[in-house]
Write an enzyme that holds these catalytic residues in place. Structure first.
Site, PDB file in Angstrom:
ATOM      1  N   HIS A   2      -3.218   7.731   6.353  1.00 22.35           N
ATOM      2  CA  HIS A   2      -2.143   8.538   5.755  1.00 22.35           C
ATOM      3  C   HIS A   2      -2.697   9.826   5.156  1.00 22.35           C
ATOM      4  CE1 HIS A   2       1.741   6.612   5.964  1.00 22.35           C
ATOM      5  NE2 HIS A   2       1.301   5.451   5.525  1.00 22.35           N
TER       6      HIS A   2
ATOM      7  N   GLY B 213       0.843  -1.187   0.000  1.00 22.90           N
ATOM      8  CA  GLY B 213       0.000   0.000   0.000  1.00 22.90           C
ATOM      9  C   GLY B 213       0.878   1.236   0.000  1.00 22.90           C
TER      10      GLY B 213
ATOM     11  N   CYS C 193       5.077   0.183   8.025  1.00 20.52           N
ATOM     12  CA  CYS C 193       4.803   1.289   7.108  1.00 20.52           C
ATOM     13  C   CYS C 193       6.081   1.594   6.337  1.00 20.52           C
ATOM     14  CB  CYS C 193       4.369   2.516   7.909  1.00 20.52           C
ATOM     15  SG  CYS C 193       4.056   3.977   6.890  1.00 20.52           S
ATOM     16  N   LEU C 194       5.960   1.786   5.030  1.00 19.46           N
ATOM     17  CA  LEU C 194       7.149   2.080   4.214  1.00 19.46           C
ATOM     18  C   LEU C 194       7.856   3.345   4.693  1.00 19.46           C
ATOM     19  CD1 LEU C 194       5.856   1.348   0.580  1.00 19.46           C
ATOM     20  CD2 LEU C 194       7.381  -0.069   1.977  1.00 19.46           C
TER      21      LEU C 194
ATOM     22  N   GLN D 157       3.341   9.859   1.037  1.00 20.51           N
ATOM     23  CA  GLN D 157       4.570   9.076   1.229  1.00 20.51           C
ATOM     24  C   GLN D 157       5.587   9.265   0.111  1.00 20.51           C
ATOM     25  OE1 GLN D 157       2.340   5.215   2.119  1.00 20.51           O
ATOM     26  NE2 GLN D 157       4.120   5.070   3.439  1.00 20.51           N
TER      27      GLN D 157
ATOM     28  N   HIS E 206      -5.148   1.884   7.027  1.00 18.67           N
ATOM     29  CA  HIS E 206      -3.793   2.437   7.103  1.00 18.67           C
ATOM     30  C   HIS E 206      -3.606   3.550   6.062  1.00 18.67           C
ATOM     31  CE1 HIS E 206       0.694   1.805   7.831  1.00 18.67           C
ATOM     32  NE2 HIS E 206       0.692   2.520   6.722  1.00 18.67           N
ATOM     33  N   GLU E 207      -4.058   3.286   4.820  1.00 19.09           N
ATOM     34  CA  GLU E 207      -3.854   4.279   3.750  1.00 19.09           C
ATOM     35  C   GLU E 207      -4.775   5.486   3.921  1.00 19.09           C
ATOM     36  OE1 GLU E 207      -1.196   3.896   2.232  1.00 19.09           O
ATOM     37  OE2 GLU E 207      -0.925   1.782   2.706  1.00 19.09           O
TER      38      GLU E 207
HETATM   39 ZN   LIG Z   1       2.138   3.623   5.817  1.00 16.22          ZN
END
Ligand SMILES: [Zn+2]
Length: 173
Positions: A142, A49, A96-97, A54, A138-139
């Protein structure tokens, strides 16, 4: 997608991750290109995701593929998404990236329904459970400037922030 642009992933500490993103109003070729680039950037970073903040773009766009290329029909584009229904509770390890190398248990709804637009601007609803529900939450978080670390205990969050500050000082973040 040989002309894809791979964006570097913005890490925790960059303010773009903690402010609400701007709604998308133009459903044009630029948006389609950005969405394609987001998928490629997500795969490059080995993620399932990715939200536009990000990659440093404060707009309400997220892409998800919980199968990581296994099933092309699982590719999901969420523009201006909103969670309109949630139920149950599910605790699972989450990463999370933008916070690489860290993972924590996070409590989320077990099942959610999101209302969003596709790249053409058409509204749709998508319901997911477990991993997909987690990705949808989660997204969407963000895009509201919220990271999963705000959903863990203050103790764990402070510990994580201390470790990250150390990495920053060492130039390893
Ligand atoms: Zn994330």
């Amino acid at each position: 997608m040989n002309d894809a642009m791979i964006y570097p992933i913005v890490k925790f500490g960059n303010p773009v991750l903690e402010k609400p993103a701007e709604p998308v109003t133009a459903f044009d070729d630029g948006l389609k290109k950005l969405v394609d680039d987001m998928f490629e950037s997500m795969y490059e970073a080995h993620g399932v995701g990715l939200a536009a903040p990000q990659i440093g773009i404060s707009r309400r766009i997220a892409v998800i593929d919980i199968t990581f290329k296994e099933d092309p029909s699982a590719k999901l584009v969420l523009i201006n998404p909103e969670i309109i229904h949630s139920e149950g509770r599910h605790i699972q390890t989450e990463g999370c990236l933008s916070i690489p190398e860290f993972r924590e248990n996070v409590a989320r709804a077990m099942k959610v329904t999101v209302r969003a637009q596709d790249v053409e601007g058409r509204f749709f609803e998508k319901t997911g459970e477990e991993l997909l529900a987690r990705a949808l939450q989660h997204e969407t978080d963000h895009l509201n400037g919220k990271l999963y670390i705000s959903r863990i205990s203050a103790l764990k969050r402070d510990l994580m922030k201390r470790k990250i500050r150390k990495l920053m000082k060492a130039g390893e973040w």
